[in-house]
Design an enzyme around this catalytic site. Sequence first.
Site, mmCIF file in Angstrom:
data_model
loop_
_atom_site.group_PDB
_atom_site.id
_atom_site.type_symbol
_atom_site.label_atom_id
_atom_site.label_comp_id
_atom_site.label_asym_id
_atom_site.label_seq_id
_atom_site.Cartn_x
_atom_site.Cartn_y
_atom_site.Cartn_z
ATOM 1 C CG ASN A 61 -1.952 1.497 1.498
ATOM 2 O OD1 ASN A 61 -2.734 2.055 0.711
ATOM 3 N ND2 ASN A 61 -1.372 1.956 2.375
ATOM 4 C CB SER B 98 -3.826 5.097 -8.540
ATOM 5 O OG SER B 98 -4.260 6.113 -8.596
ATOM 6 C CE1 TYR C 141 0.765 7.444 -6.682
ATOM 7 C CE2 TYR C 141 -0.757 8.496 -7.859
ATOM 8 C CZ TYR C 141 -0.782 7.683 -7.009
ATOM 9 O OH TYR C 141 -1.468 7.439 -5.704
#
Length: 247
Positions: A89, A141, A155
């Site tokens: 995570n 994500s 990211y």
Amino acid sequence: MERFRGKVVLVTGGTRGIGAGLVGAFLKEGAAVGFSGTSEAGIAEALVKFGAPEATCGIVADLAHPDAGPDLVQAVFDRFGRIDVVINNAGVGSILNEWEITPAEWDRVHAVNLRATFFVAQHAARSMRDNGGGSIINVSSIAGQHGGVAGSPAYASSKAAVIGLTKSLARRFAPHGIRVNCIAPADIETDMTAGWPAALRDRLNAMTPLGRFGTTDEVNGAALFLASSEASFITGQTLAINGGAYM
């Protein structure tokens, strides 16, 4: 229900937000849980919050360091003697856009979000292989699926790579009884997102068919399912938790 009684779970980035929710959810299901955080103070605060000293183990780990992932896995193994479930995570973001990103910033984001994910999985899988199998869940994500918002090429690319890594490891670990899956949350109600400006939250809600942020309980439910025997024939998959924001 205690689906994970006798099992040991490792959650990286488990002191706050989604990670803390996952630690709490697996504790309620009877597991012993090791988790990482970036500071002694954060670990200490989380241990008090979880309130299960016999069943928890908090380790300070800077996952940007190449040795941190393997060392973290070893620390949890030393405490509990086995690892059955890993939730990768831990992650970091970046606000630098495509014109501003530097090699150092790019490497920082990918070191935590991608490299550490692999090496935690690699070392935990050795324990799982010896115990007849296990479950690894990588946290990607929505940004890894649709490219992310402005300012996040490092990211978004790291989270897209996590999805590809999940498929690769699922194929390679399957002969050892190790399932590897991925969850891809969108905007989730946490202490961090609670501080976002109202205008931003409204804009994000307007882009989401279900019209709201998700909750950590909704992330927990997906992870508990994928880690459990109920998902015993599921591997290499990415489960989106995004209210329909990306289909």
